[in-house]
Enzyme design. Sequence first.
Site, PDB file in Angstrom:
ATOM      1  N   ASP A   8       0.862  -1.173   0.000  1.00  0.00           N
ATOM      2  CA  ASP A   8       0.000   0.000   0.000  1.00  0.00           C
ATOM      3  C   ASP A   8       0.907   1.233   0.000  1.00  0.00           C
ATOM      4  O   ASP A   8       2.110   1.138   0.311  1.00  0.00           O
ATOM      5  CB  ASP A   8      -0.882  -0.027   1.254  1.00  0.00           C
ATOM      6  CG  ASP A   8      -1.675   1.241   1.443  1.00  0.00           C
ATOM      7  OD1 ASP A   8      -2.374   1.645   0.492  1.00  0.00           O
ATOM      8  OD2 ASP A   8      -1.581   1.836   2.522  1.00  0.00           O
ATOM      9  N   ILE A   9       0.356   2.395  -0.308  1.00  0.00           N
ATOM     10  CA  ILE A   9       1.167   3.625  -0.329  1.00  0.00           C
ATOM     11  C   ILE A   9       0.994   4.441   0.951  1.00  0.00           C
ATOM     12  O   ILE A   9       1.895   4.519   1.777  1.00  0.00           O
ATOM     13  CB  ILE A   9       0.828   4.489  -1.560  1.00  0.00           C
ATOM     14  CG1 ILE A   9       1.232   3.765  -2.853  1.00  0.00           C
ATOM     15  CG2 ILE A   9       1.562   5.839  -1.474  1.00  0.00           C
ATOM     16  CD1 ILE A   9       0.928   4.543  -4.117  1.00  0.00           C
ATOM     17  N   ASP A  10      -0.178   5.044   1.119  1.00  0.00           N
ATOM     18  CA  ASP A  10      -0.395   5.990   2.215  1.00  0.00           C
ATOM     19  C   ASP A  10      -0.440   5.289   3.563  1.00  0.00           C
ATOM     20  O   ASP A  10      -1.275   4.417   3.801  1.00  0.00           O
ATOM     21  CB  ASP A  10      -1.689   6.767   1.977  1.00  0.00           C
ATOM     22  CG  ASP A  10      -1.656   7.546   0.675  1.00  0.00           C
ATOM     23  OD1 ASP A  10      -0.939   8.547   0.610  1.00  0.00           O
ATOM     24  OD2 ASP A  10      -2.327   7.117  -0.283  1.00  0.00           O
ATOM     25  N   GLY A  44      -5.262   2.531  -3.452  1.00  0.00           N
ATOM     26  CA  GLY A  44      -6.547   3.059  -3.861  1.00  0.00           C
ATOM     27  C   GLY A  44      -6.395   4.238  -4.805  1.00  0.00           C
ATOM     28  O   GLY A  44      -7.370   4.679  -5.417  1.00  0.00           O
ATOM     29  N   LYS A 189      -8.703  -4.918  -3.592  1.00  0.00           N
ATOM     30  CA  LYS A 189      -7.267  -5.166  -3.725  1.00  0.00           C
ATOM     31  C   LYS A 189      -6.950  -6.654  -3.862  1.00  0.00           C
ATOM     32  O   LYS A 189      -6.044  -7.037  -4.608  1.00  0.00           O
ATOM     33  CB  LYS A 189      -6.519  -4.567  -2.538  1.00  0.00           C
ATOM     34  CG  LYS A 189      -6.458  -3.043  -2.552  1.00  0.00           C
ATOM     35  CD  LYS A 189      -5.518  -2.509  -1.482  1.00  0.00           C
ATOM     36  CE  LYS A 189      -5.390  -0.991  -1.565  1.00  0.00           C
ATOM     37  NZ  LYS A 189      -4.392  -0.460  -0.615  1.00  0.00           N
ATOM     38  N   ASP A 212      -2.080  -0.732   5.964  1.00  0.00           N
ATOM     39  CA  ASP A 212      -2.429  -0.085   7.236  1.00  0.00           C
ATOM     40  C   ASP A 212      -3.890   0.337   7.327  1.00  0.00           C
ATOM     41  O   ASP A 212      -4.391   0.596   8.418  1.00  0.00           O
ATOM     42  CB  ASP A 212      -1.559   1.161   7.440  1.00  0.00           C
ATOM     43  CG  ASP A 212      -1.967   2.302   6.520  1.00  0.00           C
ATOM     44  OD1 ASP A 212      -2.405   3.347   7.028  1.00  0.00           O
ATOM     45  OD2 ASP A 212      -1.870   2.145   5.292  1.00  0.00           O
ATOM     46  N   ASN A 215      -9.061  -0.497   3.654  1.00  0.00           N
ATOM     47  CA  ASN A 215      -9.109  -1.069   2.306  1.00  0.00           C
ATOM     48  C   ASN A 215      -7.975  -2.061   2.059  1.00  0.00           C
ATOM     49  O   ASN A 215      -7.884  -2.651   0.985  1.00  0.00           O
ATOM     50  CB  ASN A 215      -9.093   0.033   1.238  1.00  0.00           C
ATOM     51  CG  ASN A 215      -7.833   0.878   1.283  1.00  0.00           C
ATOM     52  OD1 ASN A 215      -7.164   0.979   2.314  1.00  0.00           O
ATOM     53  ND2 ASN A 215      -7.499   1.505   0.172  1.00  0.00           N
TER      54      ASN A 215
END
Length: 262
Positions: A8-10, A44, A189, A212, A215
Site C-alpha cells: 500500500d502507499i499511504d 486506492g 485489492k 495499514d 481497504n
Amino acid sequence: MVKAIFFDIDGTLISFKTHKIPQSTIKALNELHNKGIKLFICTGRPPADIKFLTKELHDLFDGYITLNGQYCYDKNDNIIHEQTLDKNDLTVLTDYLKDKDIACGFIELDYFYYNLRNQYLDDFDKALGGTAPKRFVDSMQRIYTHKTYQLNLFLPEEDEAPILKMMPNCRSVRWCPFVGDIIPKDGGKATGIKYVLDYYGIDIDECMAFGDGGNDKEMLEFAKIGVAMGNASDDVKSIADYVTTDVDNDGILNALKYFKVL
C-alpha cells in the site's frame, strides 16, 4: 519462499507525518529488487497519483494495482485487469447528489473531479498535506461519456449506508475516517492481486503484503503473509499475520528481517 510483495502507499510506504518514504524503506526496496523478488504497488490511488512515487523509485516496481484493484498493469503499461463502476448505480448516485452538500470524487483513468468542494473535503486535503493532489470541480454528466473506475465519497462511515443501498452493484472500502472508496461489489485489492499473480505465474503461497488501512484488510487476509503497519487501525492489526513497527520506525524493513526475507 517469498517471490512477490505488495505494498500500500499511504501510511505504509509513505508516512502521514513526514509525507515521505523513509530511507530504511527505500533501502529495503532496492535490496528486494536486487534479490529478484517482484515488487508491486497496491493502492486506492489512480495511476496519475502515483507518478511521484514511480519517479522517486525508478524501476523498482514490476507492476501496479491501482484504484483498489480496478486497474492493474505491469511496468510496461500492459493492462492486466480493469473494471469500471456500474452505469445504473452511477446514474442513481448523481441524481441523489444534485441537491446535497456531499462532496464526491469521480475517478477516471487519467482524470479526477469533484461534484463540489466543502469543508469536509478541505479537512481531508489538510490531512494529506503535500501529497494531496490538485482536483477540479466538473460536471457529473461525465459519467455518461467516460469510464468511471471508482468514487471517493467524503462523509463519515455511518452516513454511507443510505447511499450504498441505492447502489446494489457497489460497496465501500475505507482507508481513513474521512472518505469511503466506492468500488464494484466484486472488486478490491485482493481481486487485483489475484489477477497480477496469475499474470506472473506466482502462487498465493509465495506472496506477502503490507498495509495499514481498512481497504487493505482483504489484501492482508488474501496474501500468505499479511503485515499490518504499527500505525494501522486495530481492526487491520487484528486480521494480520504480523504487526510490525510503524512506518516512521522502519516498519517495512523490520518485518522483512523478522520473516528473513532480508
